[in-house]
Each structure stands twice: as C-alpha cells, then as structure tokens.
Design a protein around this motif. Structure first.
Motif, short mmCIF file in Angstrom:
data_model
loop_
_atom_site.label_atom_id
_atom_site.label_comp_id
_atom_site.label_asym_id
_atom_site.label_seq_id
_atom_site.Cartn_x
_atom_site.Cartn_y
_atom_site.Cartn_z
N MET A 1 0.84 -1.16 0.00
CA MET A 1 0.00 0.00 0.00
C MET A 1 0.89 1.23 0.00
SD MET A 1 -2.50 1.37 3.02
CE MET A 1 -3.88 0.33 2.64
N SER A 2 0.63 2.15 -0.88
CA SER A 2 1.41 3.38 -0.95
C SER A 2 0.58 4.53 -0.40
CB SER A 2 1.80 3.65 -2.40
OG SER A 2 2.50 4.86 -2.48
N VAL A 3 1.04 5.10 0.68
CA VAL A 3 0.38 6.25 1.26
C VAL A 3 1.45 7.31 1.49
CG1 VAL A 3 -0.90 7.14 3.23
CG2 VAL A 3 -1.42 4.88 2.35
N PHE A 4 1.29 8.45 0.86
CA PHE A 4 2.25 9.53 1.01
C PHE A 4 1.92 10.36 2.23
CE2 PHE A 4 2.26 8.42 -3.44
CZ PHE A 4 3.61 8.32 -3.70
N ALA A 5 2.93 10.86 2.90
CA ALA A 5 2.73 11.71 4.06
C ALA A 5 3.91 12.67 4.17
CB ALA A 5 2.62 10.88 5.33
N GLU A 6 3.59 13.89 4.60
CA GLU A 6 4.61 14.88 4.90
C GLU A 6 4.65 15.09 6.40
OE1 GLU A 6 1.93 16.34 2.88
OE2 GLU A 6 2.78 15.84 0.95
N VAL A 7 5.85 15.27 6.94
CA VAL A 7 6.02 15.50 8.37
C VAL A 7 6.93 16.72 8.54
CG1 VAL A 7 6.88 14.58 10.55
CG2 VAL A 7 5.76 13.06 8.91
N VAL A 8 6.50 17.64 9.39
CA VAL A 8 7.29 18.83 9.72
C VAL A 8 7.50 18.82 11.23
CG1 VAL A 8 7.35 21.35 9.73
CG2 VAL A 8 6.32 20.14 7.79
N VAL A 9 8.74 18.99 11.65
CA VAL A 9 9.06 19.11 13.07
C VAL A 9 9.52 20.55 13.31
CG1 VAL A 9 10.61 18.39 14.94
CG2 VAL A 9 9.73 16.69 13.33
N LEU A 10 8.89 21.20 14.29
CA LEU A 10 9.27 22.54 14.71
C LEU A 10 9.71 22.45 16.16
CD1 LEU A 10 6.17 24.45 13.30
CD2 LEU A 10 8.42 24.24 12.22
N ALA A 11 10.86 23.03 16.48
CA ALA A 11 11.36 22.99 17.85
C ALA A 11 12.44 24.05 18.02
CB ALA A 11 11.91 21.61 18.19
N LEU A 12 12.43 24.71 19.16
CA LEU A 12 13.43 25.74 19.46
C LEU A 12 14.77 25.12 19.85
CD1 LEU A 12 11.24 28.16 21.59
CD2 LEU A 12 11.95 28.45 19.21
N ASN A 13 15.85 25.71 19.36
CA ASN A 13 17.22 25.33 19.75
C ASN A 13 17.49 23.84 19.57
OD1 ASN A 13 17.57 28.05 20.63
ND2 ASN A 13 16.56 27.52 22.55
N ALA A 14 16.98 23.26 18.51
CA ALA A 14 17.05 21.80 18.35
C ALA A 14 17.98 21.34 17.23
CB ALA A 14 15.65 21.25 18.11
N ASP A 15 18.87 22.21 16.75
CA ASP A 15 19.78 21.81 15.68
C ASP A 15 20.58 20.56 16.04
OD1 ASP A 15 19.17 23.77 13.79
OD2 ASP A 15 20.55 25.21 14.70
N GLU A 16 21.11 20.52 17.25
CA GLU A 16 21.94 19.39 17.68
C GLU A 16 21.11 18.10 17.78
OE1 GLU A 16 24.49 18.35 21.61
OE2 GLU A 16 24.83 20.35 20.74
N VAL A 17 19.89 18.22 18.29
CA VAL A 17 19.01 17.05 18.43
C VAL A 17 18.60 16.52 17.06
CG1 VAL A 17 16.74 16.30 19.24
CG2 VAL A 17 18.14 17.77 20.68
N MET A 18 18.29 17.42 16.14
CA MET A 18 17.78 17.01 14.83
C MET A 18 18.89 16.59 13.86
SD MET A 18 14.50 16.88 14.74
CE MET A 18 14.23 16.77 12.97
N GLU A 19 20.12 17.00 14.09
CA GLU A 19 21.20 16.72 13.13
C GLU A 19 21.32 15.23 12.79
OE1 GLU A 19 24.63 15.79 11.14
OE2 GLU A 19 24.39 15.18 13.23
N PRO A 20 21.29 14.30 13.76
CA PRO A 20 21.37 12.88 13.38
C PRO A 20 20.19 12.41 12.52
CG PRO A 20 21.79 13.15 15.72
CD PRO A 20 21.31 14.47 15.21
N LEU A 21 19.07 13.10 12.63
CA LEU A 21 17.89 12.70 11.85
C LEU A 21 17.94 13.24 10.42
CD1 LEU A 21 15.06 13.15 14.51
CD2 LEU A 21 16.62 11.24 14.15
N THR A 22 18.98 14.00 10.09
CA THR A 22 19.16 14.48 8.72
C THR A 22 19.97 13.49 7.89
OG1 THR A 22 21.17 15.74 9.23
CG2 THR A 22 19.04 16.90 9.47
#
Length: 151
Positions: A1-22
């Motif tokens: 089954m193909s279901v498309f989805a977009e996800v946006v994460v917004l968070a203050l001062n989170a560059d370091e936390v999000m970097e591994p998820l890039t």
C-alpha cells in the motif's frame, strides 16, 4: 500500500538534536531523513525540519523516536503530519513526555476498522474538516480501531 505523508518538526534550539535525523540510519524503526526548512533570509527561521514518507511501514515508530530525544525546549516541540487523505495537517505536541495529537477546531480524525491481521500496517485514519456543508463518514467505534500506533 502506498500512502504519502509529509512531516514537519518545529522545535526551538534543536539543531543538535535534529542533526542525526538528517542522515539515513538503518537502525531506526522508521526510514528516511529530515531536511532543514530554510528561510529566504538564510537561517533566520532555523527551527523546522521536514521529510516525506512514501509507504506506511517506513514511518513506523517515528513519534516514539522523536519522544525519546533530549529536546532542549520540549514544550516547543510541534510535529505537523499530513497524510495523503487528510484535508489539513494534524498537530502533535509534547504532553508529559509524549507526543499526542492536539485536536484542532473544526476538524475530526476518522478511523478505519482494524485490519484482520497484524501483517497490515496500522492506519492513522484521516483528518477531515467538519465546517463544510457535507455529510461526514461514520466514525469507527474505539473498540474496533487498531490499537497499534500508526506513527
């Protein structure tokens, strides 16, 4: 089954936390990577990341993974999710260390009955606007919904 989805994460001062998820990481339960949302003025926006999913199975465990991160400002974390059948983005925010969907005015998430076996991925249902002049689908009773988290 193909279901498309977009996800946006917004968070203050989170560059370091999000970097591994890039970066891609085969050890995660979900597949994909986030990209920073850039402003036309450079890094002045700098608090958002986005990704897309093509299939339901590739996103399993995403919200639990995001919950487990050491956010510098957990109360600023907002996750916006738009599945292909949603009429608008849904909003998840941190409450007591968990990402929970926040009900939006004039919207309702409609759930499908649980699949007959666990071989099918869980469905998040679909988010519809309730302020339009039309008949809405019948809601599946809670006891007939899939208890597994879709995200």
């Amino acid at each position: 089954m193909s279901v498309f989805a977009e996800v946006v994460v917004l968070a203050l001062n989170a560059d370091e936390v999000m970097e591994p998820l890039t970066r891609d990481d085969e050890t995660r339960s979900w597949r994909g990577r986030f990209v920073p949302i850039e402003s036309q003025w450079g890094r002045s926006f700098g608090l958002g990341w986005a990704t897309e999913f093509e299939r339901m199975r590739t996103r399993s465990g995403l919200l639990r993974h995001l919950e487990s991160l050491a956010w510098p400002c957990p109360n600023s974390v907002q996750v916006l999710i738009h599945d292909q059948d949603d009429e608008c983005f849904g909003l998840w925010m941190m409450h007591d260390g968990r990402l929970v969907e926040v009900p939006l005015p004039r919207t309702e998430r409609f759930h499908l009955p649980a699949p007959p076996t666990d071989e099918f991925p869980p469905s998040p249902g679909y988010l519809l606007r309730t302020d339009e002049d039309r008949e809405l689908p019948e809601q599946t009773p809670p006891e007939r919904r899939d208890p597994r988290p879709a995200w």
